[in-house]
Every structure is written in structure tokens, then in C-alpha cells.
Design a protein around this motif. Structure first.
Motif, PDB file in Angstrom:
ATOM      1  N   ASP A 138      12.389   2.223   2.659  1.00 46.29           N
ATOM      2  CA  ASP A 138      13.522   2.929   2.067  1.00 46.29           C
ATOM      3  C   ASP A 138      14.506   3.336   3.154  1.00 46.29           C
ATOM      4  O   ASP A 138      14.151   3.417   4.334  1.00 46.29           O
ATOM      5  CB  ASP A 138      13.047   4.160   1.301  1.00 46.29           C
ATOM      6  CG  ASP A 138      12.540   3.791  -0.079  1.00 46.29           C
ATOM      7  OD1 ASP A 138      11.548   4.383  -0.512  1.00 46.29           O
ATOM      8  OD2 ASP A 138      13.134   2.910  -0.723  1.00 46.29           O
ATOM      9  N   PHE A 139      15.730   3.603   2.745  1.00 44.48           N
ATOM     10  CA  PHE A 139      16.754   4.029   3.680  1.00 44.48           C
ATOM     11  C   PHE A 139      17.869   4.731   2.932  1.00 44.48           C
ATOM     12  O   PHE A 139      18.003   4.611   1.728  1.00 44.48           O
ATOM     13  CB  PHE A 139      17.338   2.841   4.454  1.00 44.48           C
ATOM     14  CG  PHE A 139      18.159   1.913   3.607  1.00 44.48           C
ATOM     15  CD1 PHE A 139      19.526   2.133   3.419  1.00 44.48           C
ATOM     16  CD2 PHE A 139      17.579   0.823   2.978  1.00 44.48           C
ATOM     17  CE1 PHE A 139      20.277   1.288   2.615  1.00 44.48           C
ATOM     18  CE2 PHE A 139      18.333  -0.030   2.187  1.00 44.48           C
ATOM     19  CZ  PHE A 139      19.684   0.206   2.002  1.00 44.48           C
ATOM     20  N   PHE A 140      18.646   5.482   3.676  1.00 43.06           N
ATOM     21  CA  PHE A 140      19.977   5.855   3.217  1.00 43.06           C
ATOM     22  C   PHE A 140      20.907   5.641   4.387  1.00 43.06           C
ATOM     23  O   PHE A 140      20.480   5.615   5.540  1.00 43.06           O
ATOM     24  CB  PHE A 140      20.052   7.278   2.637  1.00 43.06           C
ATOM     25  CG  PHE A 140      19.759   8.402   3.578  1.00 43.06           C
ATOM     26  CD1 PHE A 140      20.757   8.936   4.379  1.00 43.06           C
ATOM     27  CD2 PHE A 140      18.497   8.955   3.635  1.00 43.06           C
ATOM     28  CE1 PHE A 140      20.496   9.993   5.222  1.00 43.06           C
ATOM     29  CE2 PHE A 140      18.223  10.020   4.471  1.00 43.06           C
ATOM     30  CZ  PHE A 140      19.220  10.541   5.275  1.00 43.06           C
ATOM     31  N   TRP A 144      22.045   4.769   9.742  1.00 44.22           N
ATOM     32  CA  TRP A 144      20.938   4.432   8.845  1.00 44.22           C
ATOM     33  C   TRP A 144      19.798   5.394   9.114  1.00 44.22           C
ATOM     34  O   TRP A 144      19.429   5.615  10.269  1.00 44.22           O
ATOM     35  CB  TRP A 144      20.438   3.022   9.116  1.00 44.22           C
ATOM     36  CG  TRP A 144      21.417   1.917   8.953  1.00 44.22           C
ATOM     37  CD1 TRP A 144      22.369   1.536   9.852  1.00 44.22           C
ATOM     38  CD2 TRP A 144      21.529   1.017   7.856  1.00 44.22           C
ATOM     39  NE1 TRP A 144      23.056   0.456   9.369  1.00 44.22           N
ATOM     40  CE2 TRP A 144      22.565   0.119   8.145  1.00 44.22           C
ATOM     41  CE3 TRP A 144      20.842   0.886   6.638  1.00 44.22           C
ATOM     42  CZ2 TRP A 144      22.937  -0.894   7.276  1.00 44.22           C
ATOM     43  CZ3 TRP A 144      21.213  -0.119   5.782  1.00 44.22           C
ATOM     44  CH2 TRP A 144      22.246  -0.997   6.096  1.00 44.22           C
ATOM     45  N   TRP A 145      19.211   5.938   8.079  1.00 41.63           N
ATOM     46  CA  TRP A 145      17.971   6.717   8.203  1.00 41.63           C
ATOM     47  C   TRP A 145      16.928   5.912   7.451  1.00 41.63           C
ATOM     48  O   TRP A 145      16.993   5.771   6.239  1.00 41.63           O
ATOM     49  CB  TRP A 145      18.141   8.107   7.609  1.00 41.63           C
ATOM     50  CG  TRP A 145      16.937   8.962   7.869  1.00 41.63           C
ATOM     51  CD1 TRP A 145      15.934   9.234   6.993  1.00 41.63           C
ATOM     52  CD2 TRP A 145      16.589   9.629   9.077  1.00 41.63           C
ATOM     53  NE1 TRP A 145      14.988  10.035   7.587  1.00 41.63           N
ATOM     54  CE2 TRP A 145      15.360  10.287   8.864  1.00 41.63           C
ATOM     55  CE3 TRP A 145      17.182   9.724  10.332  1.00 41.63           C
ATOM     56  CZ2 TRP A 145      14.733  11.040   9.848  1.00 41.63           C
ATOM     57  CZ3 TRP A 145      16.547  10.477  11.310  1.00 41.63           C
ATOM     58  CH2 TRP A 145      15.339  11.121  11.056  1.00 41.63           C
ATOM     59  N   ALA A 155       9.475  17.085   6.584  1.00 45.24           N
ATOM     60  CA  ALA A 155      10.910  17.341   6.660  1.00 45.24           C
ATOM     61  C   ALA A 155      11.695  16.108   7.074  1.00 45.24           C
ATOM     62  O   ALA A 155      12.752  16.208   7.656  1.00 45.24           O
ATOM     63  CB  ALA A 155      11.170  18.478   7.628  1.00 45.24           C
ATOM     64  N   ALA A 156      11.194  14.930   6.800  1.00 45.76           N
ATOM     65  CA  ALA A 156      11.884  13.705   7.200  1.00 45.76           C
ATOM     66  C   ALA A 156      13.259  13.637   6.558  1.00 45.76           C
ATOM     67  O   ALA A 156      13.420  13.856   5.377  1.00 45.76           O
ATOM     68  CB  ALA A 156      11.060  12.483   6.792  1.00 45.76           C
ATOM     69  N   GLY A 157      14.243  13.351   7.371  1.00 44.39           N
ATOM     70  CA  GLY A 157      15.591  13.204   6.864  1.00 44.39           C
ATOM     71  C   GLY A 157      16.339  14.512   6.682  1.00 44.39           C
ATOM     72  O   GLY A 157      17.456  14.510   6.209  1.00 44.39           O
ATOM     73  N   ALA A 199       6.642   6.537  11.118  1.00 42.51           N
ATOM     74  CA  ALA A 199       7.589   7.641  11.268  1.00 42.51           C
ATOM     75  C   ALA A 199       8.998   7.185  10.891  1.00 42.51           C
ATOM     76  O   ALA A 199       9.430   6.098  11.271  1.00 42.51           O
ATOM     77  CB  ALA A 199       7.580   8.135  12.707  1.00 42.51           C
ATOM     78  N   PRO A 200       9.743   7.996  10.159  1.00 40.84           N
ATOM     79  CA  PRO A 200      11.141   7.686   9.860  1.00 40.84           C
ATOM     80  C   PRO A 200      11.956   7.640  11.150  1.00 40.84           C
ATOM     81  O   PRO A 200      11.596   8.266  12.150  1.00 40.84           O
ATOM     82  CB  PRO A 200      11.588   8.856   8.981  1.00 40.84           C
ATOM     83  CG  PRO A 200      10.334   9.447   8.449  1.00 40.84           C
ATOM     84  CD  PRO A 200       9.305   9.231   9.507  1.00 40.84           C
ATOM     85  N   TYR A 201      13.045   6.907  11.136  1.00 41.63           N
ATOM     86  CA  TYR A 201      13.897   6.822  12.324  1.00 41.63           C
ATOM     87  C   TYR A 201      15.360   6.639  11.927  1.00 41.63           C
ATOM     88  O   TYR A 201      15.672   6.188  10.842  1.00 41.63           O
ATOM     89  CB  TYR A 201      13.452   5.689  13.249  1.00 41.63           C
ATOM     90  CG  TYR A 201      13.434   4.318  12.616  1.00 41.63           C
ATOM     91  CD1 TYR A 201      14.537   3.472  12.703  1.00 41.63           C
ATOM     92  CD2 TYR A 201      12.315   3.864  11.943  1.00 41.63           C
ATOM     93  CE1 TYR A 201      14.522   2.204  12.123  1.00 41.63           C
ATOM     94  CE2 TYR A 201      12.279   2.605  11.371  1.00 41.63           C
ATOM     95  CZ  TYR A 201      13.385   1.777  11.472  1.00 41.63           C
ATOM     96  OH  TYR A 201      13.363   0.539  10.900  1.00 41.63           O
ATOM     97  N   MET A 202      16.232   7.047  12.852  1.00 45.70           N
ATOM     98  CA  MET A 202      17.671   6.935  12.657  1.00 45.70           C
ATOM     99  C   MET A 202      18.204   5.826  13.551  1.00 45.70           C
ATOM    100  O   MET A 202      17.808   5.718  14.704  1.00 45.70           O
ATOM    101  CB  MET A 202      18.357   8.256  13.013  1.00 45.70           C
ATOM    102  CG  MET A 202      19.857   8.230  12.803  1.00 45.70           C
ATOM    103  SD  MET A 202      20.662   9.814  13.176  1.00 45.70           S
ATOM    104  CE  MET A 202      20.753   9.740  14.966  1.00 45.70           C
TER     105      MET A 202
END
Length: 195
Positions: A109-111, A136-137, A23-25, A146-149
Motif C-alpha cells: 500500500d502507499f499514499f 510516496w509513503w 504510528a506508521a505514516g 517497515a513503512p518508508y518514505m
């Protein structure tokens, strides 16, 4: 792995990366949404965990960032300002550009959302240079990252000169993070499906 074949979080094909970061993002509210003093906000989310995949533990992390509306206002363009590092139209979701080096590694990657901040005081707007807010995500390449904000205020629209915590304080900007790490067996027992 070739750049064009790298799996993307948020729309990956079924497989290992999806199981690792299912469920990242995932957003619980719209970017730039308003929350007034005294308002309550809560959001329940159901995260499906593929039990048969052999996951031993589930890690969940949530981040929320906000600025005080009595001190400033984001430009109306904020909600529509989303930019992706990948081709959102193509089937392979090919990586198109890198985030700044101070934020992420090449190939990650990012958005992001970004816009100008308008101060609450007309005098301050006329006497001080404009500032910009960005969220930024980042979705690092590789299955173990791990994804991060990252949320900040900067003097530059592209976020090169990030303001210090003290410089951001007049906007009332805060970021809160919460995490939990639980064995799958405990979650199953709590859900009434375990032995």
C-alpha cells in the motif's frame, strides 16, 4: 491473507499489525507546509505502546524532506494531491492499485503527494522542461516490513524518470532521517513507570 482483508496502517483494526506499527505514516506537519529561513519547527508526538502486548523494543523513525523556496515552488495543488492505493471510503480498505515496480512490491500500500515544480527564474521556466515532485509513503505488506518514505523529483508526472542527486540539487531538496531503537523497559524507567 486475502487482499480485501489485509490490515492497513493508519486505520487498522486492533491487532498485531497495529501493535507492530502503531504510528506508521503519522504526519507532524501538513504536506507542502512552508518553513522560512530562521523559523524553528519542532513537534512532540505521543506514541502509545501497548506494554501488555509483550513488545521487547520500540523502534521510531522520522523522515522530513524539503526544497528551498528561493529556488522553486510547489504547485498550489500539492496539498490536495493525495492519492491512496486503497479504498479510503470502504470499511475493508480494499487494495486498488500498486505503486510503480521501482518503488514497491505488488500489493504494497502507499499514499503519495505530487505536483509540478515551478522554478524561481522565469528564464529557466521558459527554457527547461517542467519537473515534478513526489512524496510516496509506502506501507509494505506483511507484519515484519517497515513503512518508508521516498521523495524525489522527476521529469515525468508519474515519477518514472527520477532525477539523480546532482540533478535535484538546484532545487535545494534534502531528505533527513532519524531513528531510535529502545527497549520498552528503558522507556518505562525514563517515564517513571518501570522498576
Amino acid at each position: 491473507m486475502a487482499t480485501g482483508a489485509r490490515r492497513r496502517l493508519g486505520h487498522p483494526p486492533a491487532g498485531e499489525l497495529q501493535r507492530r506499527c502503531s504510528a506508521a505514516g503519522r504526519r507532524t506537519t501538513n504536506a507542502g507546509a512552508r518553513l522560512d529561513p530562521g523559523d524553528d519547527f519542532s513537534k512532540d508526538a505521543v506514541i502509545e505502546v501497548p506494554v501488555a502486548a509483550g513488545q521487547g523494543r520500540v523502534e521510531l523513525f522520522a523522515s522530513v524532506s524539503f526544497i528551498r523556496a528561493d529556488r522553486c515552488k510547489l504547485a498550489n495543488s500539492y496539498t490536495g494531491s493525495i492519492e491512496h492505493s486503497w479504498d479510503v471510503q470502504g470499511e475493508e480498505h480494499r487494495h486498488l492499485r500498486d505503486a510503480p515496480s521501482w518503488l514497491a512490491q505488488p500489493g504494497d500500500d502507499f499514499f503519495r503527494y505530487h505536483s509540478r515544480i515551478y522554478r524561481s527564474s522565469e528564464v529557466m521556466r521558459m527554457t527547461q522542461a517542467p519537473d515534478w515532485a513526489a512524496m510516496w509513503w509506502v506501507i509494505p505488506k506483511g507484519n515484519d516490513a517497515a513503512p518508508y518514505m521516498e521523495v524525489h523529483i522527476s521529469r515525468d508526472p508519474d515519477g518514472r524518470e527520477v532525477l539523480s542527486e546532482d540533478e535535484q540539487e538546484p532545487y535545494g531538496m534534502k531528505t533527513m532521517k532519524k531513528g531510535v531503537d529502545q527497549p520498552v523497559a528503558v522507556l518505562l524507567r525514563l517515564a517513571g513507570d518501570g522498576a
